[in-house]
Design an enzyme around this catalytic site. Structure first.
Site, PDB file in Angstrom:
ATOM      1  N   SER A 163     -23.576  23.913  93.169  1.00 36.79           N
ATOM      2  CA  SER A 163     -22.464  23.251  92.489  1.00 36.79           C
ATOM      3  C   SER A 163     -21.532  22.673  93.535  1.00 36.79           C
ATOM      4  O   SER A 163     -21.463  23.165  94.670  1.00 36.79           O
ATOM      5  CB  SER A 163     -21.699  24.266  91.623  1.00 36.79           C
ATOM      6  OG  SER A 163     -20.466  23.740  91.180  1.00 36.79           O
ATOM      7  N   TYR A 176     -17.388  32.455  91.286  1.00 34.15           N
ATOM      8  CA  TYR A 176     -18.376  31.384  91.179  1.00 34.15           C
ATOM      9  C   TYR A 176     -18.435  30.552  92.452  1.00 34.15           C
ATOM     10  O   TYR A 176     -19.518  30.297  92.992  1.00 34.15           O
ATOM     11  CB  TYR A 176     -18.036  30.499  89.974  1.00 34.15           C
ATOM     12  CG  TYR A 176     -19.033  29.394  89.726  1.00 34.15           C
ATOM     13  CD1 TYR A 176     -20.315  29.683  89.257  1.00 34.15           C
ATOM     14  CD2 TYR A 176     -18.695  28.060  89.917  1.00 34.15           C
ATOM     15  CE1 TYR A 176     -21.232  28.675  89.006  1.00 34.15           C
ATOM     16  CE2 TYR A 176     -19.605  27.040  89.666  1.00 34.15           C
ATOM     17  CZ  TYR A 176     -20.870  27.352  89.222  1.00 34.15           C
ATOM     18  OH  TYR A 176     -21.777  26.357  88.980  1.00 34.15           O
TER      19      TYR A 176
END
Length: 270
Positions: A163, A176
């Protein structure tokens, strides 16, 4: 056949016409019962691959598998495996069933993951840290460890789904962002380790993509501010994964392909 003594074989150039033909290849996409993973496994099936659909919910796995079979040019039946990748025995069963069914593994796409939002003040932050790292990182290591002997036999390739949050810090994305940053380094280390064995390892980094669970406020923000004025779709990410798995990318390893429509230019506004 070469054009002249100083050129490379023209057949290598002509072969590019078929670089997206995955007939005879076996592709395993984790987290392929929904979202980006579903888009990836569908595209590989359309391109002729034998595919493995896997996720934690049997009904979702079966639904996607039925759709995937209809998309296959030869109506190839995918392998369906319901598995929790945080459990070693499930990972081993996933890989073993893949080899038992298809006899080989050519492409491993580590897509399964979660993206909770919390910050350092949350009383359960360490529990969430353990959960995210177990799913988004440790499970990837376990899956690759189990699959790599078979990938080495086929000169296969590994694609890890990361990501832009790996390099753009975001509020309330402590666990995350950290897990994805670690995944990027894992990819680079494995590219060094597995390159001599004939296995390429790369990363794809999406940003906000229109799948279930993404807040509508995030989607609207991207549509207003991102350079291309639209949100990513699973197919956008799937095309990048297919490219990295194809012969067009046979000299690419240890790289991070950002597929975000320019969202990273905004920093992390979320």
């Amino acid at each position: 056949m070469a054009l002249n003594a100083n050129d490379y074989p023209i057949d290598d150039y002509l072969a590019v016409k078929n670089s997206r033909n995955f007939t005879g290849k076996v592709v395993l996409v984790t987290g392929s019962s929904s979202g980006i993973g579903e888009g990836v496994v569908k595209l590989f099936s359309i391109l002729g691959a034998k595919v493995v659909v896997t996720g934690r919910k049997e009904a979702d796995v079966h639904k996607v598998a039925q759709e995937v079979q209809q998309l296959s040019p030869d109506k190839l039946k995918p392998l369906e495996v319901t598995a929790d990748l945080t459990k070693r025995e499930d990972v081993e069963r996933l890989i073993n069933e893949t080899i038992k069914t298809f006899g080989q593994l050519d492409v491993l796409v580590n897509n399964a993951g979660i993206y909770p939002t919390s910050d350092i003040h949350d009383k359960n932050i360490t529990d969430e840290f353990d959960l995210v790292f177990n799913i988004d990182l440790r499970a990837v290591v376990q899956t690759i460890h189990t699959a790599v002997p078979y990938l080495e036999k086929t000169n296969g390739t590994i694609i890890d789904m990361s990501s832009v949050s790996a390099f753009l810090a975001g509020k309330s994305q402590l666990t995350y962002c950290s897990a994805k940053a670690a995944l990027n380094m894992l990819t680079e280390v494995l590219a060094l380790e597995l390159g001599p064995k004939g296995v390429r390892v790369n990363t794809v980094s999406p940003a906000v993509t229109e799948v279930d669970g993404i807040p509508k406020t995030w989607i609207e923000l991207v549509r207003q501010l991102a350079p291309l004025r639209r949100v990513g779709e699973p197919l956008d990410i799937a095309k990048a994964v297919v490219f990295l798995a194809s012969t067009d990318a046979q000299y690419i390893t240890g790289e991070n392909l950002v597929v975000d429509g320019g969202q990273h230019f905004l920093g992390n506004p979320l």
